[in-house]
Enzyme design. Structure first.
Site, mmCIF file in Angstrom:
data_model
loop_
_atom_site.group_PDB
_atom_site.id
_atom_site.type_symbol
_atom_site.label_atom_id
_atom_site.label_comp_id
_atom_site.label_asym_id
_atom_site.label_seq_id
_atom_site.Cartn_x
_atom_site.Cartn_y
_atom_site.Cartn_z
ATOM 1 N N ASP A 1 -19.727 18.895 19.005
ATOM 2 C CA ASP A 1 -19.250 19.000 20.377
ATOM 3 C C ASP A 1 -19.740 20.325 20.962
ATOM 4 O O ASP A 1 -20.470 21.094 20.311
ATOM 5 C CB ASP A 1 -17.720 18.876 20.436
ATOM 6 C CG ASP A 1 -17.012 20.140 19.992
ATOM 7 O OD1 ASP A 1 -17.597 20.911 19.205
ATOM 8 O OD2 ASP A 1 -15.875 20.365 20.439
ATOM 9 N N TYR B 1 -21.020 11.793 18.814
ATOM 10 C CA TYR B 1 -20.066 12.875 18.551
ATOM 11 C C TYR B 1 -18.663 12.323 18.316
ATOM 12 O O TYR B 1 -18.004 12.655 17.329
ATOM 13 C CB TYR B 1 -20.034 13.894 19.692
ATOM 14 C CG TYR B 1 -18.716 14.640 19.689
ATOM 15 C CD1 TYR B 1 -18.437 15.560 18.684
ATOM 16 C CD2 TYR B 1 -17.717 14.350 20.616
ATOM 17 C CE1 TYR B 1 -17.205 16.196 18.613
ATOM 18 C CE2 TYR B 1 -16.481 14.980 20.552
ATOM 19 C CZ TYR B 1 -16.236 15.906 19.547
ATOM 20 O OH TYR B 1 -15.013 16.517 19.468
ATOM 21 N N GLU C 1 -9.491 11.969 21.378
ATOM 22 C CA GLU C 1 -10.937 12.224 21.402
ATOM 23 C C GLU C 1 -11.579 11.716 22.689
ATOM 24 O O GLU C 1 -12.497 12.344 23.215
ATOM 25 C CB GLU C 1 -11.603 11.589 20.175
ATOM 26 C CG GLU C 1 -11.333 12.328 18.877
ATOM 27 C CD GLU C 1 -11.822 13.764 18.891
ATOM 28 O OE1 GLU C 1 -12.817 14.058 19.592
ATOM 29 O OE2 GLU C 1 -11.212 14.596 18.201
#
Length: 357
Positions: free
Chosen positions: A135, A117, A34
């Site tokens: 996103d 996010y 991520e």
């Protein structure tokens, strides 16, 4: 479960991209992936992820590594603050959280480099938290799905899209839900020329119904990027060259470079800029004597135009002994993590006839 959610998850169960952090899921892999995926496409991330995990297979390995080792493995992926933040996060998790990621998205968001996010993505994938992860892909898909006329990325747009997706995210498989939207945006609902005929949620798409799929989402106008002109010194000391490590804050923090700086109005030319910068930074007098090359690169907020010049030290000077300076053989520059432009210079420098002497 909402019909859109059902259709999306059914599609994902068959068409999900096979990614290394999915095939061998563990919280550490999700954390690394991520952070890497922030502002970077999956296709670009894949080889870097494999290399990173090979070098730092566990959170403990990463936490105990030096920053220089982390930057060296990250080199080429860009946005180096992500690497520094990932390193700091690993250290904090090891020292303060028993080596485990917090379950609460709010606590995740307190860690370096993890915003709303990324926190939502990690919490949903690792802990099945019912948190939508907005996103760029998800925003684009949702803007088309809802037919939103708000400029993408604006606070008004984010508010509308978050309210809509919050109605869709299921209590079961929320991580799959977020990843399904990511895959849909990457594989079908593309920024240009979306392949709507293959879309599992086409029946609910307002943009498709109105024939606006190629016009939505609306995007804010981008301001033109300023041009920054920089001079860099390749200071030769026989068959060695001098490099300097950048400060720990700011652009390319902690990376090595050929010293120099920005052309200022008082500088007569780029050679004068180099002389001034080297005196200010290193307290050394140098004379640029041979042009080496011109380099261009675009960063997020500006465009760079850099000229590199061979330089020699004036009179009888010695290089000060500092931890942020190194005098090395050109062939050994590969061992020092650098940004894209300085790496290009170093590789061209290694081809010089004298470099291997």
């Amino acid at each position: 479960m909402h019909p859109i959610t059902q259709a999306l998850l059914a599609w994902y169960s068959i068409n999900a991209r096979k990614l290394p952090w999915r095939s061998q899921p563990n919280p550490y892999y999700i954390l690394v992936s991520e952070l890497m995926l922030q502002q970077t496409r999956v296709e670009t991330v894949l080889p870097y992820f494999q290399r990173f995990i090979s070098r730092f297979p566990t959170l403990k390995n990463l936490a105990q590594a030096s920053q220089q080792d982390v930057l060296a493995v990250w080199e080429g992926l860009g946005y180096y603050s992500r690497a520094r933040n990932l390193h700091k996060t690993a250290q904090l998790l090891l020292s303060e959280h028993g080596g485990r990621l917090p379950k609460d998205p709010a606590h995740l968001a307190d860690l370096p480099g993890i915003g709303p996010y990324t926190a939502a993505a990690i919490a949903s994938i690792v802990y099945n938290a019912q948190e939508p992860a907005l996103d760029a892909n998800l925003r684009r898909v949702l803007a088309r799905l809802t037919g939103s006329q708000e400029a993408l990325g604006s606070s008004a747009s984010n508010k509308v899209l978050l309210a809509f997706v919050s109605q869709l995210i299921p209590a079961e498989r929320p991580g799959d839900f977020n990843q399904a939207f990511m895959d849909l945006g990457a594989m079908i609902c593309l920024p240009k020329a979306p392949t709507c005929i293959s879309c599992p949620i086409q029946a609910w798409c307002q943009a498709y119904a109105l024939g606006l799929q190629d016009k939505l989402p609306l995007r804010p106008k981008k301001a033109s990027l300023p041009l920054v002109t920089v001079g860099a010194a390749i200071i030769r000391l026989d068959s060695l060259v001098l490099i300097a490590r950048r400060p720990q804050k700011g652009l390319l923090a902690g990376l090595w470079e050929f010293p120099g700086g920005k052309l200022e109005p008082q500088d007569a030319d780029i050679q004068a800029c180099i002389r001034r910068e080297i005196m200010e930074e290193l307290q050394l007098k140098v004379t640029p004597y041979q042009f080496f090359g011109s380099y261009c690169h675009t960063y997020t907020h500006f465009k760079l135009s850099l000229e590199a010049w061979f330089c020699r030290l004036d009179a009888r000077q010695t290089i000060p002994e500092r931890s942020n300076l190194a005098v090395v053989k050109p062939l050994d520059l590969e061992n020092y993590p650098m940004g894209k432009v300085d790496r290009q210079i170093s590789r061209e420098l290694a081809q010089e006839p004298w470099a291997s002497s």
